[in-house]
Design an enzyme around this catalytic site. Sequence first.
Site, PDB file in Angstrom:
ATOM      1  N   ASP A 112       5.546   4.868   4.632  1.00 40.24           N
ATOM      2  CA  ASP A 112       5.933   3.425   4.959  1.00 40.24           C
ATOM      3  C   ASP A 112       7.448   3.297   5.232  1.00 40.24           C
ATOM      4  O   ASP A 112       8.391   3.775   4.788  1.00 40.24           O
ATOM      5  CB  ASP A 112       5.567   2.501   3.677  1.00 40.24           C
ATOM      6  CG  ASP A 112       5.231   1.014   4.153  1.00 40.24           C
ATOM      7  OD1 ASP A 112       5.102   0.703   5.135  1.00 40.24           O
ATOM      8  OD2 ASP A 112       5.479   0.144   2.913  1.00 40.24           O
ATOM      9  N   ASN A 153      -1.449  -4.040   4.493  1.00 40.17           N
ATOM     10  CA  ASN A 153      -0.441  -3.845   3.343  1.00 40.17           C
ATOM     11  C   ASN A 153      -0.277  -4.589   2.248  1.00 40.17           C
ATOM     12  O   ASN A 153      -0.038  -5.920   2.535  1.00 40.17           O
ATOM     13  CB  ASN A 153       0.996  -3.532   4.017  1.00 40.17           C
ATOM     14  CG  ASN A 153       1.216  -2.477   4.884  1.00 40.17           C
ATOM     15  OD1 ASN A 153       0.103  -1.972   5.362  1.00 40.17           O
ATOM     16  ND2 ASN A 153       2.376  -2.249   5.454  1.00 40.17           N
ATOM     17  N   GLY A 156       1.546  -4.326  -1.591  1.00 42.72           N
ATOM     18  CA  GLY A 156       2.340  -3.437  -2.635  1.00 42.72           C
ATOM     19  C   GLY A 156       2.834  -4.406  -3.604  1.00 42.72           C
ATOM     20  O   GLY A 156       2.508  -4.001  -4.764  1.00 42.72           O
TER      21      GLY A 156
END
Length: 288
Positions: A81, A229, A231
Amino acid sequence: MYKTLKEVTQTAEELNMTIGAFNTHNLEMLPEMIRAAKEMGSPIIIQTSIDTAKYIGYDVMVAVVKEIANTELVDVALHLDHARDFNEIKAAIDAGYSSVMYDGSHLPFKENIAKTKAVVEYAHAKGVSVEGELGTIGGTEEGISVAENDKVYTKPEDAVAFVAQTNIDALAIAIGTNHGQFKSKTEVNIPLLKEIHQVVDVPLVIHGGTGVKEEDYPELINNGIRKFNVGTELLVNWTKVAKESFGETEVNKSLRHNVIPANLAVKEIVKHKIGLFMNVNSPLAMQK
Ligand code: 13P
């Protein structure tokens, strides 16, 4: 099976869904993240920052992900990433990461194109996929912050030129999302996404997924978002649960007792997100 980003996003395109790309911070939470995908019947992208990759070891990360993907029979891509350092990108590719992101979003347009293109040439020669970024995503991630006033939305005409000249496999776009936003939710610019989707034919990527409203997911998926994404939501909840359990435990008790509940909290979030990513109309979701 161990897959590339290109392969899993192609599946997503065929099934009109998006693939969850979840950031792991350690090896503890990793097996449960992949098992979550297995239980949901979906591919998954596991991603690490450079710092996490170095902490675990590029080779170790690749070996562990491949082993779990093969034994659990899940399609998993392993992605680096937000990399800005070509040497680290090479280290990841040479160790066997199946996908990398070159983040040149802070550079002038032409320099972003030239540097992204160089990464694509190196990666494609080894069968590895590349994600590029255009525009700037707000917030803070791994010490890199972008102030609200410095945010630049992706321009559709730039996106067309960027994709044509770099030959990237996926494009991260700036449409109002912020990294690390977990106390509030953002207003995503759906009309801009639609404009970009109409003129760009590579899979599109959402960063800062924690701050995106779940009710916006279907619009995002129906307009070409094929990698999503997440996280911070995992990180915050792993830490919260681990803190609670460590706080209540005798010091000589196995670490397992504290770490397993934290890993399982992450697993539940990954399952929940994947459930939403498998658009209600996608064939995979209808099989459930
Ligand atoms: P969040 O941590 O805000 O979910 O964003 C993740 C991400 O975009 C990784 O690049």
